[in-house]
Write a protein that holds these residues in place. Structure first.
Motif, PDB file in Angstrom:
ATOM      1  N   PRO A   1       0.797  -1.242   0.000  1.00 33.80           N
ATOM      2  CA  PRO A   1       0.000   0.000   0.000  1.00 33.80           C
ATOM      3  C   PRO A   1       0.822   1.281   0.000  1.00 33.80           C
ATOM      4  N   LEU A   2       2.122   1.190   0.250  1.00 29.57           N
ATOM      5  CA  LEU A   2       2.939   2.400   0.360  1.00 29.57           C
ATOM      6  C   LEU A   2       2.897   3.234  -0.918  1.00 29.57           C
ATOM      7  N   ALA A   3       2.934   2.592  -2.065  1.00 27.52           N
ATOM      8  CA  ALA A   3       2.960   3.331  -3.334  1.00 27.52           C
ATOM      9  C   ALA A   3       1.709   4.184  -3.505  1.00 27.52           C
ATOM     10  N   ASP A   4       0.542   3.615  -3.248  1.00 28.04           N
ATOM     11  CA  ASP A   4      -0.702   4.382  -3.376  1.00 28.04           C
ATOM     12  C   ASP A   4      -0.730   5.543  -2.390  1.00 28.04           C
ATOM     13  N   LYS A   5      -0.209   5.316  -1.202  1.00 33.84           N
ATOM     14  CA  LYS A   5      -0.186   6.366  -0.180  1.00 33.84           C
ATOM     15  C   LYS A   5       0.683   7.536  -0.628  1.00 33.84           C
ATOM     16  N   LEU A   6       1.842   7.219  -1.205  1.00 32.82           N
ATOM     17  CA  LEU A   6       2.724   8.279  -1.708  1.00 32.82           C
ATOM     18  C   LEU A   6       2.072   9.057  -2.845  1.00 32.82           C
ATOM     19  N   ALA A   7       1.407   8.338  -3.731  1.00 31.38           N
ATOM     20  CA  ALA A   7       0.809   8.971  -4.906  1.00 31.38           C
ATOM     21  C   ALA A   7      -0.365   9.873  -4.540  1.00 31.38           C
ATOM     22  N   THR A   8      -1.174   9.478  -3.569  1.00 35.81           N
ATOM     23  CA  THR A   8      -2.395  10.234  -3.232  1.00 35.81           C
ATOM     24  C   THR A   8      -2.135  11.370  -2.247  1.00 35.81           C
ATOM     25  N   ASP A   9      -1.191  11.221  -1.329  1.00 31.53           N
ATOM     26  CA  ASP A   9      -0.989  12.217  -0.270  1.00 31.53           C
ATOM     27  C   ASP A   9       0.081  13.250  -0.595  1.00 31.53           C
ATOM     28  N   PHE A  10       0.899  13.001  -1.621  1.00 33.26           N
ATOM     29  CA  PHE A  10       2.003  13.917  -1.921  1.00 33.26           C
ATOM     30  C   PHE A  10       2.092  14.141  -3.431  1.00 33.26           C
ATOM     31  N   SER A  11       2.550  15.337  -3.800  1.00 30.18           N
ATOM     32  CA  SER A  11       2.668  15.678  -5.227  1.00 30.18           C
ATOM     33  C   SER A  11       4.137  15.839  -5.607  1.00 30.18           C
ATOM     34  N   LEU A  12       4.950  14.884  -5.202  1.00 28.92           N
ATOM     35  CA  LEU A  12       6.394  14.952  -5.432  1.00 28.92           C
ATOM     36  C   LEU A  12       6.857  14.071  -6.573  1.00 28.92           C
ATOM     37  N   ILE A  13       5.989  13.145  -7.002  1.00 31.35           N
ATOM     38  CA  ILE A  13       6.467  12.027  -7.815  1.00 31.35           C
ATOM     39  C   ILE A  13       5.991  12.152  -9.262  1.00 31.35           C
ATOM     40  N   GLU A  14       6.939  11.945 -10.179  1.00 33.82           N
ATOM     41  CA  GLU A  14       6.620  11.945 -11.605  1.00 33.82           C
ATOM     42  C   GLU A  14       6.185  10.557 -12.067  1.00 33.82           C
ATOM     43  N   HIS A  15       6.933   9.541 -11.664  1.00 35.94           N
ATOM     44  CA  HIS A  15       6.593   8.150 -11.981  1.00 35.94           C
ATOM     45  C   HIS A  15       6.789   7.299 -10.740  1.00 35.94           C
ATOM     46  N   LEU A  16       5.967   6.266 -10.617  1.00 37.98           N
ATOM     47  CA  LEU A  16       6.040   5.381  -9.459  1.00 37.98           C
ATOM     48  C   LEU A  16       5.678   3.970  -9.886  1.00 37.98           C
TER      49      LEU A  16
END
Length: 797
Positions: free
Chosen positions: A80-95
């Motif tokens: 679940p960590l990947a979804d959490k990073l993608a939804t709660d933060f706007s830092l990532i271009e690709h995951l």
């Protein structure tokens, strides 16, 4: 000028052929090891160089601290960590996540075991793999899509187009090929046979084909999370984001036994040769191993360079008058220094040629494969430059000190009496180095012999189950019943059984067992096997029977067999008392004990007995084990292969004798060979160092020896006189090395549950070998000097 120096260097090498050979061989031997290490380090540093945004790519890793305060670092993270990073933060271009799941796949004709992983559609945006067929942006978008490596696609479909073809996984269902990858542009720690779309996982979990892990934070070893940051985002911001997630997780977590649960960030270019982690993905190398290899190689090189220096000085004493005459004739010190350095460099470059020849001879040998693989021994332009620079370094390291010392000779001293010249802090310094060299040689010999004896013992000890005259055959569960029946009809086959994993190296898995609901869980190893396994592998039953024969597989799975060590934590007093009792597996599955078997070394003799559960589950069987009569021809395996080919004509036969497979799985022959090789090098270099000391001593005492012979001393007396000091050095080395070697071997043996003891024979044999080699080195040189005509050494007097 340089041309004249080279001429003189070549003439000196040709004039002293034996001396030159010893010098070049000793230096070349040590350089061969160094070249192996250079190739290995170069190969390790070549990983992950072809990915598109290495500077912005990171992996998230996990740090778990238990109640005792011990912290373990895992390369993996919860799904679940990947979804959490993608939804709660706007830092990532690709995951992307990489979720490894190995399984057997078939196209209806061939069946192969694949190393594969589920991954997100962004996989090809993060990693530099390209597709030969298919669209990298959409290939992993749809559920039940699969992208194959070029090699696997050719194995399944040959020259036919793999696109659109269907592969069936026994536990996952059908997947359609939506892409075929090109051969990678380089090496990477992320290398799988196939990648399946992550969008397939929800339905697979819903239907029970996969365990429900997409929303489980508890499982930290399931997946690997990689991100590419947006151009303006810094690593510190990502670190703060994952720290925030881990802090929130700890507040809400009910994870037992974990005092702290934290995520951290690892740059892509720091993964290779990073600290060793739990649950690693792919070949990331070992920083500790590489450092150890470099240190060992440098020690061997320094030892060889010291020997070169010692031998050069000893032989160059004959050239003392040459140095004196050259200086009297007007040569300055820098010219004499340059002459000796060029001779050293020439020797080093000749040693490099010899080292490269040795390297190619060693290529493919088991001990060489312990350091580097055969495909790394490729001579390209970059490797040539590395080797030449290393040769230059070795030549300067070996030659600068004698060049500096010999060029410092004062003409009056060397022309008057060369024997009064003292070099390199006197004799005591050189004697100390000889003691150190032979101490290392003897310690290495003791350890190598102990290592060999231990694994020879483990090869021949009884593990508690039958290994001889048993054939193991990898096979998917669906094809077992018919093949099993056909094999049972062969003359010489006594029984056939199916099992999930071959005993001796690993287990199918670990499970939690409770004596009753709510009781403290007990971790136990488990295998899945059919009732015939006990007869096939000669497993002894202490009470009860093997699994009851049940027509219904669901009913068959309700019965288990435990080993006797599993009874104690379940508070069962005896094997007989266990029969018929119910226990609970995986918290909710109630099973009944059908039998209790004698303990056997299912994880290998190196590991103590561990509680073990044997269960039935036909869908989980991946091997057939075939027990045969003892008196069979070596060609019997061909008969088994013929039976296989009748059932599976298009699939490769991978059956092996269990004993040979187990021995190959130990992978100790290469390690023994490597240790023996390094020990041989250490002894050889130490012997060359001793030879240098003998030459130096006899050269400076020639007139003394001549006078003693004129006064009536015999050859035997002179040999005893000259040998005495060297034998003292060997005895001192033995007194130091024997206890060190014993302690090193003792600590090594304590790793194993079943082990030998270090007897006096190991210590005496090791010391005798070293003493014999040293005496051969000493006596040949001393006898030559002692038997020489004293007139030759006293003529100038």
């Amino acid at each position: 000028m340089i041309r004249n120096y080279l001429k003189i260097a070549v003439r000196n090498l040709m004039r002293n052929k034996v001396f030159s050979f010893i010098n070049i061989f000793g230096l070349g031997l040590s350089m061969a090891v160094c070249l192996l290490v250079i190739l290995h380090v170069k190969d390790q540093l070549s990983y992950d160089k072809f990915h598109p945004q290495p500077g912005r790519t990171y992996r998230i890793i996990s740090n778990i601290t238990n109640k005792e305060g011990n912290t373990s670092t895992f390369a993996s993270t919860p799904l679940p960590l990947a979804d959490k990073l993608a939804t709660d933060f706007s830092l990532i271009e690709h995951l992307t996540r990489i979720y490894p799941v190995d399984a057997n796949a078939t196209n209806g004709v061939k069946e192969l075991r694949l190393h594969q992983a589920f991954t997100d559609s962004n996989f090809f945006n993060i990693f530099g793999y390209t597709l030969q067929s298919g669209n990298s942006h959409t290939a992993l978008t749809s559920p039940n899509s699969i992208v194959l490596s070029k090699e696997i696609a050719e194995k399944f479909f040959g020259n036919s187009n793999a696109m659109g073809q269907v592969l069936t996984f026994s536990e996952l269902g059908d997947f359609r090929v939506t892409g075929v990858m090109n051969k990678p542009a380089g090496k990477s720690h992320v290398e799988k046979d196939a990648y399946l779309s992550m969008s397939s996982v929800p339905l697979l979990e819903k239907t029970g084909k996969l365990s429900a892990k997409l929303r489980q934070w508890n499982n930290i070893t399931d997946a690997y999370t990689y991100v590419v940051l947006k151009p303006q985002v810094k690593e510190k911001q990502l670190s703060q984001a994952v720290t925030t997630i881990s802090k929130d997780l700890v507040k809400q977590s009910t994870l037992t036994g974990k005092e702290n649960y934290a995520f951290s960030v690892q740059p892509l270019n720091k993964i290779i040769l990073s600290e060793e982690m739990n649950a690693p993905l792919g070949n990331t190398g070992s920083r500790g191993k590489v450092i150890a290899e470099i240190v060992i190689a440098l020690i061997i090189l320094l030892s060889a360079c010291f020997n070169y220096t010692n031998l050069s000085v000893a032989r160059s004493l004959k050239r003392g008058k040459e140095v004196g005459i050259r200086k009297v004739s007007g040569a300055v010190r820098s010219q004499v220094f340059t002459q000796f350095v060029i001779e050293s460099l020439l020797t080093a470059f000749l040693a490099l040629v010899l080292a490269w020849l040795m390297l190619n001879i060693m290529k493919g040998q088991p001990f060489a494969r312990e350091i580097t693989s055969a495909d790394e021994l490729i001579l390209d332009a970059g490797t040539c430059v590395w080797f030449l620079l290393f040769s230059l370094f070795a030549g300067l390291l070996a030659g600068v000190l004698p060049a500096w010392a010999l060029s410092s000779f004062k003409p009056v001293e060397v022309l008057k009496n060369l024997s009064t010249v003292k070099l390199f802090l006197g004799n005591n310094f050189r004697k100390s180095l000889i003691v150190v060299q032979f101490t290392l040689s003897l310690v290495a010999t003791i350890f190598t012999l102990t290592f060999f004896r231990q694994f020879d013992y483990m090869d021949n000890a009884d593990p508690g189950y039958r290994q001889d005259h048993v054939i193991s055959i990898p096979l998917a569960a669906a094809g077992q019943p018919l093949l099993k029946h056909e094999l049972e009809q062969l003359n010489g086959v006594t029984s056939v059984a199916a099992i999930s994993t071959l005993p001796g190296r690993e287990v199918t898995g670990r499970t939690r067992v409770r004596s009753q609901p709510g009781a403290e869980p007990i971790a136990m190893d488990y295998y899945f096997a059919d009732p015939g396994i006990f007869n096939t592998l000669h497993l002894s039953l202490l009470a009860g029977t093997s699994f009851p024969q049940q027509a219904d597989s669901a009913q068959a799975e309700q019965y288990i067999v435990l080993n006797e060590l599993a009874l104690q934590p379940l508070h069962i007093t005896s094997p007989q008392a266990a029969i018929g009792k119910s226990i609970w597996i995986d918290d909710s599955v109630q099973v009944q004990i059908a039998g209790v078997m004698k303990n056997f070394s299912h994880r290998g003799l190196a590991v103590p007995f561990i509680p073990l559960v044997m269960r039935q589950k036909p869908a989980a069987y991946h091997y057939l084990v075939v027990s045969t009569a003892t008196a069979l021809p070596a060609s019997f395996l061909k008969s088994v292969e013929s039976t296989w080919k009748k059932q599976f004509p298009n699939q490769p036969f991978e059956g092996k004798w269990l004993r040979e497979d187990w021995a190959g799985g130990n992978k100790v022959n290469g390690t023994v060979g490597m240790l023996g090789f390094l020990t041989l090098i250490t002894i050889t270099i130490a012997s060359l160092g001793l030879l240098g000391m003998v030459i130096y001593s006899t050269e400076t005492r020639r007139k003394e020896i001549g006078i003693r012979k004129v006064m009536g001393a015999s050859i035997a007396i002179i040999m005893a006189l000259l040998s005495r000091s060297f034998l003292k050095l060997l005895l001192i080395a033995g007194c130091i090395a024997l206890p060190i070697g014993y302690l090193l071997g003792f600590f090594f043996l304590n790793i194993f549950a079943n082990r030998i003891t270090i007897g006096v024979d190991i210590l005496l044999i090791s010391f005798a070998v070293m003493l014999l080699i040293a005496l051969m080195t000493i006596i040949t040189q001393i006898y030559r000097v002692a038997a020489a005509n004293p007139v030759n050494s006293l003529r100038s007097e």
